[in-house]
Design a protein around this motif. Sequence first.
Motif: not given
Length: 326
Positions: A54-55, A50-52, A64, A62
């Motif tokens: 959103s970047k 998810c972080r990848n 968390e 995102l």
Amino acid sequence: MSIKYTIIIPVYNAAKTISRCLDSLLCQIRDDCEIILINDGSIDESGIICRNYSKHYSQIQLFEKTNGGVSSARNLGIENAKGKYITFVDSDDYVNVDYISKIDEGLSIDDDFLMFGKSVYNGENIQEYPLFNKHTENLEETSKLLCESLVNQQLNSPVNKVFTKEIIEQNELRFREDLFIGEDKVFVIQYLMHVKSARFMEFPLYIVSTENEASLSRKKREDLCEQILKEHDLLFKTIEESTLPQCMKKNYLGAISFSYYRSAYTVIKELKKFDLSDIEKHKKVYKICELYAKRKVCRWYNTKNWLISLPIRIKTVRILSSLLLK
């Protein structure tokens, strides 16, 4: 540019499927769309994935949080949504390539609610379940069609539907975080009490994945009866306290009553997952029938409703056991 669509995706341990889900949306995403991802305390690689995403994609927000369940995740999404319309997608599922464009075609400026068809993917094949094309323009027509959808179990989930942020916010609607079964249906029905016009589209735009359903179906749910009864208490209360005309309330109450008695059969079937003797099964079936019969007085809404309630109300234990527990 103002945001037209907010797509809310709760994520919990979905490392195997979240990329498929997001890719199906990102291939058609526009500047007037946003995706809200809520990583609900995943303990696999979902957070990293998810972080990848959103970047690399500005349309993705995102959030968390510690694990609190799908309702709390969706509520966080609602609270941060900027779109005029809100849709929900589950991280195991995905959408057709024309998901957004078809929703655009179907929605008119006055529509409070949109529902479209869906498909089911079992890991090998896809089975389509299209709806019908229909646009309701008045409250009476809308409630009639929605009652039919309720009886046909098409309103049990918020996916394959579009809601307006305005109705959600004006009525302070949120998913119940104290329910673990039926919380989706409660939210949908609470929303529909404020809907004046609705549109139904045949296109199966949403794909439900049942690849892992087998493991879920074997899970024992000891509190199933308690949760389902609580769910229906809330559903009855929602309709009774609504501002709808009495004749429309009666239609909705009939549909919920049908759902109520049908759920008793689901609770009885759950007993198959437990190692019980025939005598123990009979005792539990009797107890379930007794709970349902005491909880609600059966009212005459229609013949179909009366017939499905009858075996529960008169406690035909042996018949129910032989039909549902073999």
